[in-house]
Design a protein around this motif. Structure first.
Motif, PDB file in Angstrom:
ATOM      1  N   SER A  76       0.667  -1.272  -0.606  1.00 61.01           N
ATOM      2  CA  SER A  76       0.223   0.423  -0.035  1.00 61.01           C
ATOM      3  C   SER A  76       0.690   1.606   0.058  1.00 61.01           C
ATOM      4  O   SER A  76       1.601   1.113   0.230  1.00 61.01           O
ATOM      5  CB  SER A  76      -0.467   0.071   1.448  1.00 61.01           C
ATOM      6  N   ARG A  77       0.110   2.455   0.093  1.00 64.30           N
ATOM      7  CA  ARG A  77       1.546   3.748  -0.272  1.00 64.30           C
ATOM      8  C   ARG A  77       1.862   3.768   0.854  1.00 64.30           C
ATOM      9  O   ARG A  77       2.552   4.289   1.029  1.00 64.30           O
ATOM     10  CB  ARG A  77       0.267   4.896  -0.952  1.00 64.30           C
ATOM     11  N   ALA A  78       0.307   3.279   1.912  1.00 61.81           N
ATOM     12  CA  ALA A  78       1.344   4.301   4.135  1.00 61.81           C
ATOM     13  C   ALA A  78       2.480   3.087   4.405  1.00 61.81           C
ATOM     14  O   ALA A  78       3.059   3.506   4.785  1.00 61.81           O
ATOM     15  CB  ALA A  78       0.227   3.374   4.565  1.00 61.81           C
ATOM     16  N   ASP A  79       2.439   2.379   2.988  1.00 57.78           N
ATOM     17  CA  ASP A  79       4.085   0.585   2.870  1.00 57.78           C
ATOM     18  C   ASP A  79       4.920   2.008   2.789  1.00 57.78           C
ATOM     19  O   ASP A  79       6.230   1.214   3.112  1.00 57.78           O
ATOM     20  CB  ASP A  79       3.229  -0.822   2.679  1.00 57.78           C
ATOM     21  N   ILE A  80       5.150   2.241   1.710  1.00 61.57           N
ATOM     22  CA  ILE A  80       6.006   3.223   1.213  1.00 61.57           C
ATOM     23  C   ILE A  80       6.672   4.105   2.155  1.00 61.57           C
ATOM     24  O   ILE A  80       6.208   5.374   2.157  1.00 61.57           O
ATOM     25  CB  ILE A  80       5.863   3.633  -0.596  1.00 61.57           C
ATOM     26  N   LEU A  81       7.716   4.067   2.777  1.00 63.27           N
ATOM     27  CA  LEU A  81       8.615   4.796   3.395  1.00 63.27           C
ATOM     28  C   LEU A  81       9.175   6.333   2.917  1.00 63.27           C
ATOM     29  O   LEU A  81       8.842   7.399   3.055  1.00 63.27           O
ATOM     30  CB  LEU A  81       9.067   3.583   4.527  1.00 63.27           C
TER      31      LEU A  81
END
Length: 191
Positions: free
Chosen positions: A171-176
């Protein structure tokens, strides 16, 4: 050399050293070292993505830990644990991978490898056993429609790359962070 010239030279070098030290202090938090051979090893500039993630971007991301492959990866040390500032849930170190598919793309998984929108990506065949001969879990062979806010991360650089072929989209949230290599080299360990 006159004493006055020597003192001036020392002060110039000292000033330059201070400037370099300040720059390193400001920049160093934005540099990471990739030590896994699934991407070129070496130094990458990293920063929080401010705009859309696109195909071809290299990113640091957290692996979805709820997948069987991620659990296998933690147990077998395909995924490493970290004590650094950039950690994922479970203390897992983020992976560094290129984005190969974004929202709206079609990702097909087959024995031959990963295809995106009908085009087979080079060197993306699956491995079914790790170097120790243990079976490796992978995503089921079929075609996936990439949902909004999700990305497929796949590296064809090393046949042992542990990526979305095995644990699916992130997910986009997992891309740091977004990552750009600046001092890297490629190394292929014996398979």
């Amino acid at each position: 050399m006159s004493r006055r010239y020597g003192n001036t030279l020392i002060w110039r070098w000292l000033g330059l050293l201070i400037i370099v030290a300040v720059l390193v202090i400001e920049i160093a938090p934005h540099i990471m070292y990739n030590f896994t051979p699934s991407m070129p090893m070496g130094f990458y500039w990293i920063w929080k993505p401010q705009n859309a993630i696109r195909t071809g971007d290299i990113v640091m991301a957290c692996v979805p830990l709820h997948t069987p492959a991620a659990q296998q990866g933690i147990q077998r040390h395909y995924l490493l644990t970290s004590r650094g500032a950039l950690r994922c849930p479970g203390g897992v170190y983020p992976v560094v991978k290129p984005v190969v598919a974004v929202s709206g793309d079609l990702v097909s998984l087959a024995r031959a490898g990963v295809s995106v929108n009908g085009k087979l990506l080079p060197d993306t065949r699956f491995i079914f056993r790790d170097p120790q001969g243990r079976p490796v879990w992978h995503m089921p062979f079929k075609t996936y429609h990439v949902r909004p806010g999700y990305f497929w991360l796949v590296s064809g650089l090393n046949p042992l790359s542990f990526d979305s072929r095995y644990w699916g989209p992130v997910s986009r949230a997992d891309i740091l962070r977004r990552a750009v290599p600046f001092l890297t080299f490629t190394w292929h360990p014996a398979n």
